[in-house]
Design an enzyme around this catalytic site. Structure first.
Site, PDB file in Angstrom:
ATOM      1  N   LYS A 106       0.848  -1.205   0.000  1.00  0.00           N
ATOM      2  CA  LYS A 106       0.000   0.000   0.000  1.00  0.00           C
ATOM      3  C   LYS A 106       0.878   1.248   0.000  1.00  0.00           C
ATOM      4  O   LYS A 106       0.657   2.182  -0.769  1.00  0.00           O
ATOM      5  CB  LYS A 106      -0.913  -0.002   1.240  1.00  0.00           C
ATOM      6  CG  LYS A 106      -2.014  -1.045   1.159  1.00  0.00           C
ATOM      7  CD  LYS A 106      -2.758  -1.185   2.487  1.00  0.00           C
ATOM      8  CE  LYS A 106      -3.667  -2.411   2.467  1.00  0.00           C
ATOM      9  NZ  LYS A 106      -4.251  -2.725   3.758  1.00  0.00           N
ATOM     10  N   GLN A 133      -4.015  -1.748   9.990  1.00  0.00           N
ATOM     11  CA  GLN A 133      -3.888  -3.094   9.422  1.00  0.00           C
ATOM     12  C   GLN A 133      -4.349  -4.149  10.430  1.00  0.00           C
ATOM     13  O   GLN A 133      -3.911  -4.146  11.583  1.00  0.00           O
ATOM     14  CB  GLN A 133      -2.422  -3.342   9.009  1.00  0.00           C
ATOM     15  CG  GLN A 133      -2.198  -4.635   8.270  1.00  0.00           C
ATOM     16  CD  GLN A 133      -2.880  -4.683   6.900  1.00  0.00           C
ATOM     17  OE1 GLN A 133      -2.843  -3.736   6.146  1.00  0.00           O
ATOM     18  NE2 GLN A 133      -3.531  -5.796   6.597  1.00  0.00           N
ATOM     19  N   ASP A 143     -10.966   2.847   3.857  1.00  0.00           N
ATOM     20  CA  ASP A 143     -11.386   1.447   3.663  1.00  0.00           C
ATOM     21  C   ASP A 143     -12.908   1.370   3.528  1.00  0.00           C
ATOM     22  O   ASP A 143     -13.438   0.387   3.003  1.00  0.00           O
ATOM     23  CB  ASP A 143     -10.960   0.587   4.870  1.00  0.00           C
ATOM     24  CG  ASP A 143      -9.679  -0.192   4.600  1.00  0.00           C
ATOM     25  OD1 ASP A 143      -9.349  -0.400   3.416  1.00  0.00           O
ATOM     26  OD2 ASP A 143      -9.018  -0.592   5.577  1.00  0.00           O
TER      27      ASP A 143
END
Ligand code: NAD
Length: 301
Positions: A54, A98, A121
């Protein structure tokens, strides 16, 4: 094989080039770039590799990016304070934590503490609600469903009035993609059926689908006779079915299969996504787009 392959790897390149161009234009006009922080707790190797990918992608697009690595024994309070710090930081437009988190930390409490206006997200309950309302309310569509919608759009397959069948009702794929495709608007306006483990005749539902989206996590679940000739088949499943030796590196790598019997299905479908190289590469790309959009919302452009 008669189906046209929908390759996420190719669509990703086109999308990343578009994002990069927009980042440069915004930087020139407003003097700011999108900022993304990923918070990694502990040193789980799989998590580290996801976070690195990412950050690497964000860097290649000219984003301001931070990989904030915290020790595995960080307290829940300290993690919540960190989220508050990034909420107040005007150079940051996207915040990711995460998963998984260590057992002493309440995962839901942490995810709920992410600023919904930086939740790229799209899993915060506020953003789930915005997605359900649809239209201009939507800020951050969750990344895998957003990638699926983008692939369908770029294939040229008409969604308006189409029969869509979604196999699977998870919060990260099945429910959001079903919701997105039933909304009134471009790339949507479909008639959507969601099937799951409680469904009585899976095959009969799938056979009606002009667009069949499969996210069950069961290798080879969808048989070729379940596919309507010419249908667009999006296989989200990523299942490890064994290991093999990589010819180039000599290392052991996973053998991946989708939820659809690909070789047989490709003879019947009009469009089909491969596994790997289909939906998978789209997810991080859409995360980058959400982060760029977060900055655009902030700038009011
Ligand atoms: P999940 O396990 O949370 O949900 C699976 C859903 O499928 C459930 O709702 C269940 O009801 C349904 N299901 C399972 N077996 C079924 C059966 N035999 N018949 C009918 N329905 C059945 O899974 P998920 O998180 O939605 O992921 C699904 C698959 O997609 C997995 O293989 C996962 O690895 C993959 N995935 C890929 C990406 C990506 O490529 N970027 C992202 C997310 C998930």
């Amino acid at each position: 094989m008669s189906a046209k392959l929908l390759k996420g790897t190719e669509i990703r390149e086109a999308l990343l080039a578009e994002i990069k161009q927009e980042v440069e234009a915004i930087k020139a006009a407003h003097g700011v770039v999108p900022g993304l922080v990923t918070i990694l707790v502990g040193s789980n190797p799989a998590s580290l590799s996801y976070v690195s990918l990412k950050i690497k992608t964000a860097h290649s697009l000219g984003f301001h990016e931070i990989q904030d690595s915290q020790p595995a024994d960080i307290s829940e309070a300290a993690l919540l304070a960190l989220l508050e710090k990034y909420k107040r930081d005007d150079t940051i437009h996207g915040i990711l934590v995460q998963l998984p988190l260590p057992p002493h930390i309440n995962e839901k409490k942490v995810l709920d503490a992410i600023d919904p206006d930086k939740d790229v997200d799209g899993f915060h309950p506020v953003n789930v609600g915005r997605l359900l309302i649809g239209g201009k309310e939507v800020k951050f569509p969750p990344c895998t469903p957003a990638g699926i919608q983008e692939m369908i759009r770029r294939s040229g397959v008409e969604t308006s009035g189409a029969e869509v069948v979604v196999v699977g009702r998870s919060n990260i794929v099945g429910k959001p993609i079903a919701n997105m495709l039933m909304q009134k608007g471009p790339g949507a306006n479909a008639t959507v059926t969601v099937v799951h483990t409680g469904t009585k005749n899976l095959a009969a539902h799938c056979q009606r689908a002009d667009i069949l989206i499969v996210a069950a996590g069961v290798p080879g679940l969808v048989k070729p006779e379940w596919i309507k000739p010419g249908a667009c088949v999006i296989d989200v499943g990523v299942n490890r079915v064994g290991e093999k030796t990589d010819e180039k590196t000599g290392r052991q790598v996973a053998i991946l299969r989708g939820d659809v019997d690909f070789d047989a299905a490709a003879k019947i479908a009009g469009f089909i996504t491969p596994v790997p190289g289909g939906v998978g590469p789209m997810t991080i790309t859409m995360l980058m787009r959400n982060t760029l959009n977060s900055l655009k919302f902030r700038l009011g452009i």
